[in-house]
Design a protein around this motif. Structure first.
Motif, mmCIF file in Angstrom:
data_model
loop_
_atom_site.group_PDB
_atom_site.id
_atom_site.type_symbol
_atom_site.label_atom_id
_atom_site.label_comp_id
_atom_site.label_asym_id
_atom_site.label_seq_id
_atom_site.Cartn_x
_atom_site.Cartn_y
_atom_site.Cartn_z
ATOM 1 N N UNK A 16 0.651 -1.155 0.104
ATOM 2 C CA UNK A 16 0.060 0.032 -0.067
ATOM 3 C C UNK A 16 0.798 1.266 -0.207
ATOM 4 N N UNK A 17 2.450 1.285 -0.004
ATOM 5 C CA UNK A 17 3.043 2.213 0.235
ATOM 6 C C UNK A 17 2.875 3.301 -1.001
ATOM 7 N N UNK A 18 3.389 4.508 -0.823
ATOM 8 C CA UNK A 18 3.101 5.506 -1.587
ATOM 9 C C UNK A 18 4.304 5.376 -2.834
ATOM 10 N N UNK A 19 4.093 5.611 -4.122
ATOM 11 C CA UNK A 19 5.026 5.815 -5.215
ATOM 12 C C UNK A 19 6.323 6.449 -4.658
ATOM 13 N N UNK A 20 7.709 5.549 -4.851
ATOM 14 C CA UNK A 20 8.689 6.248 -4.510
ATOM 15 C C UNK A 20 9.220 5.612 -2.915
ATOM 16 N N UNK A 21 8.319 5.435 -2.291
ATOM 17 C CA UNK A 21 8.891 4.712 -0.762
ATOM 18 C C UNK A 21 9.464 3.512 -1.090
ATOM 19 N N UNK A 178 19.251 3.294 -1.713
ATOM 20 C CA UNK A 178 18.869 4.409 -2.833
ATOM 21 C C UNK A 178 19.648 4.111 -4.094
ATOM 22 N N UNK A 179 20.546 3.122 -4.080
ATOM 23 C CA UNK A 179 21.096 2.522 -5.380
ATOM 24 C C UNK A 179 21.480 1.069 -5.293
ATOM 25 N N UNK A 211 13.271 7.071 2.146
ATOM 26 C CA UNK A 211 12.480 8.290 1.561
ATOM 27 C C UNK A 211 11.089 8.241 1.913
ATOM 28 N N UNK A 212 10.612 9.562 1.945
ATOM 29 C CA UNK A 212 9.119 9.689 2.029
ATOM 30 C C UNK A 212 8.625 10.791 1.223
ATOM 31 N N UNK A 223 13.149 12.753 -4.430
ATOM 32 C CA UNK A 223 13.209 12.388 -3.143
ATOM 33 C C UNK A 223 14.567 11.706 -2.996
ATOM 34 N N UNK A 224 15.041 10.698 -3.775
ATOM 35 C CA UNK A 224 16.383 9.929 -3.697
ATOM 36 C C UNK A 224 17.388 11.167 -3.655
ATOM 37 N N UNK A 225 17.251 11.909 -4.763
ATOM 38 C CA UNK A 225 18.341 13.111 -4.722
ATOM 39 C C UNK A 225 18.254 13.798 -3.267
ATOM 40 N N UNK A 226 17.449 14.193 -2.940
ATOM 41 C CA UNK A 226 17.233 14.861 -1.433
ATOM 42 C C UNK A 226 17.766 14.162 -0.664
ATOM 43 N N UNK A 227 17.578 12.654 -0.458
ATOM 44 C CA UNK A 227 18.232 11.928 0.546
ATOM 45 C C UNK A 227 19.698 11.888 0.498
ATOM 46 N N UNK A 228 20.276 11.722 -0.978
ATOM 47 C CA UNK A 228 21.579 11.585 -1.061
ATOM 48 C C UNK A 228 22.397 13.011 -0.772
#
Length: 249
Positions: A16-21, A178-179, A211-212, A223-228
């Motif tokens: 049920x998780x959001x896209x990109x979670x 993330x990768x 990510x969220x 979101x992945x870029x912000x995490x990195x």
């Protein structure tokens, strides 16, 4: 020849998780570890409150529901009553690092023989995006619309670094998904955390920087870029404590 298949320790339920979670990736890594170690039949997971509350729908092992933040205490009771079983918790940062911080610290200092999977996405996910104990300085959330002000809200809690100062824990590591490289390292850390419990070594916690996109207000890619660019500098990856390795030196 089968090259890729769903782990047997995951059910057929649609996530049920959001896209990109990245919860889905982490679920798979936990299930792969359970499969590879052949422990599905005696594994019991503990799902607390938060985005992970429905983990009982996704893991094909027995699951127990815990009150908000109390998963380490519930896991402790399960392990002491059923020492032959493998017990793990799956917790977010709003659950583990806030209302459940005391349970986490004391389970660690007692070196309870349990495994904790700690998902850190620096925000409260399920309840609407409030500031969490792990939210970064200046991070905008629903309850910090002008950014986290460390003068009033304090600094983020670095859970892995804090727990590593305790004498009790066996293994503390921080990973990310993330990768491809980091996913493989995360899978190895999670498997090691379960192996430590199988071998009776004690408390293991793997923190997964996640990510969220929805509550960060970003696309999955951004979101992945912000995490990195933001989370990994503040929450460096690595093994923060591995007592067995230290004693072997």
């Amino acid at each position: 020849m089968v090259v890729f298949e769903k782990p047997k320790s995951l059910t057929d339920a649609q996530l049920h998780y959001c896209p990109g979670c990245t919860h889905g990736i982490i679920h798979r890594l936990v299930a792969e570890a359970i499969d590879s170690l052949g422990i599905e039949g005696k594994t019991v997971g503990v799902a607390p409150v938060g985005c992970a509350v429905m983990a009982y729908d996704y893991f094909a092992c027995d699951m127990v529901e815990a009150a908000h933040g109390r998963a380490p205490a519930v896991a402790t009771g399960l392990k002491r009553c059923m020492p032959e079983n493998i017990i793990f918790t799956y917790q977010g940062d709003g659950d583990l690092a806030s209302i459940g911080m005391a349970e986490t610290v004391h389970a660690a200092t007692r070196n309870e023989n349990i495994t904790i999977i700690f998902v850190n996405n620096a925000i409260y996910g399920m309840t609407g995006g409030q500031m969490a104990p792990t939210s970064l300085p200046g991070q905008v959330t629903q309850t910090s619309p002008y950014g986290r002000d460390v003068k009033s809200a304090g600094y983020p809690v670095r859970v892995s670094e804090m727990l590593a100062t305790l004498e009790g824990p066996e293994y503390i590591a921080r990973v990310a998904v993330n990768n491809v490289k980091n996913v493989k390292a995360a899978g190895a850390a999670i498997k090691k955390a379960f192996e430590n419990q199988i071998n009776g070594k004690g408390f293991s916690l793997v923190e997964v920087v996640s990510t969220c996109p929805t509550n960060w207000g970003k696309t999955p890619v951004d979101a992945l870029k912000w995490l990195e660019e933001n989370m990994l500098p503040y929450y460096p990856l690595g093994v923060y404590k591995d007592r067995s390795a230290e004693e072997a030196k």
